[in-house]
Design a protein around this motif. Structure first.
Motif, short mmCIF file in Angstrom:
data_model
loop_
_atom_site.label_atom_id
_atom_site.label_comp_id
_atom_site.label_asym_id
_atom_site.label_seq_id
_atom_site.Cartn_x
_atom_site.Cartn_y
_atom_site.Cartn_z
N SER A 257 56.26 39.21 35.75
CA SER A 257 56.08 37.98 36.52
C SER A 257 55.48 38.27 37.89
N ALA A 258 55.98 39.33 38.54
CA ALA A 258 55.45 39.73 39.85
C ALA A 258 53.99 40.17 39.71
N THR A 259 53.69 40.87 38.62
CA THR A 259 52.32 41.34 38.36
C THR A 259 51.38 40.16 38.15
N ALA A 260 51.79 39.19 37.34
CA ALA A 260 50.97 38.01 37.05
C ALA A 260 50.68 37.22 38.32
N LEU A 261 51.69 37.07 39.15
CA LEU A 261 51.52 36.33 40.40
C LEU A 261 50.56 37.06 41.35
N THR A 262 50.71 38.37 41.44
CA THR A 262 49.84 39.18 42.30
C THR A 262 48.38 39.07 41.84
N ALA A 263 48.17 39.20 40.53
CA ALA A 263 46.81 39.12 39.98
C ALA A 263 46.18 37.75 40.24
N ALA A 264 46.98 36.69 40.08
CA ALA A 264 46.47 35.33 40.30
C ALA A 264 46.04 35.12 41.76
N THR B 91 51.89 32.73 31.63
CA THR B 91 53.13 32.14 32.14
C THR B 91 54.18 32.04 31.04
N LEU B 92 53.76 31.62 29.85
CA LEU B 92 54.69 31.50 28.71
C LEU B 92 55.31 32.85 28.37
N ILE B 93 54.49 33.90 28.35
CA ILE B 93 54.99 35.25 28.04
C ILE B 93 56.00 35.70 29.09
N CYS B 94 55.68 35.45 30.37
CA CYS B 94 56.60 35.80 31.45
C CYS B 94 57.94 35.08 31.32
N SER C 80 39.15 38.50 32.73
CA SER C 80 39.03 39.95 32.54
C SER C 80 39.91 40.70 33.53
N PHE C 81 39.92 40.25 34.76
CA PHE C 81 40.73 40.87 35.81
C PHE C 81 42.22 40.72 35.51
N LEU D 225 39.21 36.42 45.70
CA LEU D 225 37.92 37.02 45.36
C LEU D 225 36.90 35.98 44.92
N LYS D 226 37.33 35.04 44.10
CA LYS D 226 36.42 33.99 43.61
C LYS D 226 35.79 33.22 44.78
N VAL D 227 36.64 32.83 45.73
CA VAL D 227 36.16 32.06 46.88
C VAL D 227 35.28 32.93 47.77
N SER D 228 35.62 34.22 47.88
CA SER D 228 34.85 35.12 48.73
C SER D 228 33.43 35.32 48.23
N PHE D 229 33.27 35.49 46.92
CA PHE D 229 31.94 35.74 46.36
C PHE D 229 31.20 34.45 46.00
#
Length: 220
Positions: A98-105, A77-80, A139-140, A111-115
């Motif tokens: 910023s759009a990339t960071a939000l998408t990844a989050a 977030t700081l870098i963005c 890592s993701f 995924l975390k909740v799914s698995f």
């Protein structure tokens, strides 16, 4: 010196390469996911973890604790924010990052909740970390985020020596952050491999979208 424009053949070749990398990452993630869901990873995870844990020492622990924080949402977030605040790089770096960071989050949360894979035993943790284990969010996210930084630098920087240096530095950082998650006891090796493989796939899609919107903006 003018930058040479790529031919249609080169553009097609690059696009196919991105598509192949995205597909390979997705397939690898699917294979790892299958073994995680069927709980068929203990042997691999145990062997790798035992070796990594044998490397633990005061100096390395201090180093990897600092390294892993470079993959935290606060650091990203700081870098963005820094890129968004600088007018010269706001459109070329700040907005796409910023759009990339939000998408990844968003993707990694789903995924975390799914698995809902439990993390390694708390007695193995060298840092405090809650939530689920698969895939490794650090890592993701860092592969996507810092990978996008690399992509944007190679696309926008005229100084190719600087672009190459940034590529090497951030590539090492991506690997070190992934390694740190296992070293610090908060992830299994398959969590990290899963995060990297899916991260690669998403990165290829994001970089293609950036190129697409870039070309549309220049055509207007």
């Amino acid at each position: 010196m003018k930058k040479k424009r790529k031919t249609k053949k080169q553009i097609t070749y690059i696009a196919r390469g991105r598509a192949a990398a995205a597909f390979a990452g997705l397939v690898f993630f699917a294979v790892i996911s299958y073994f995680v869901v069927t709980q068929d990873t203990p042997a691999f995870d145990t062997v790798v973890r035992e070796y990594i844990y044998s490397l633990r020492g005061e100096g390395l622990t201090a180093f990897f604790t600092r390294v892993t924080y470079l993959g935290n949402w606060q650091a990203i977030t700081l870098i963005c924010c820094l890129f968004l605040l600088l007018p010269g790089v706001r459109h070329s770096f700040g907005i796409p990052l910023s759009a990339t960071a939000l998408t990844a989050a968003l993707i990694q949360r789903v995924l975390k909740v799914s698995f809902h894979r439990a993390r390694p035993d708390l007695t193995l943790h060298l840092i405090t970390q809650g939530g689920y284990s698969f895939p490794s969010g650090h890592s993701f996210s860092v592969l996507i985020f810092y990978g996008t930084v690399i992509f944007l630098c190679r696309r926008n920087l005229k100084d190719k020596t600087a672009a190459n240096a940034i590529t090497a530095l951030l590539s090492c950082l991506i690997l070190l952050i992934g390694f740190s998650r296992v070293y610090l006891g908060v992830h299994y090796p398959t969590d990290v491999l899963g995060g990297w493989s899916l991260g690669l796939s998403v990165l290829m899609v994001i970089s293609s979208r950036i190129l697409f919107f870039d070309s549309r903006r220049k055509a207007e």
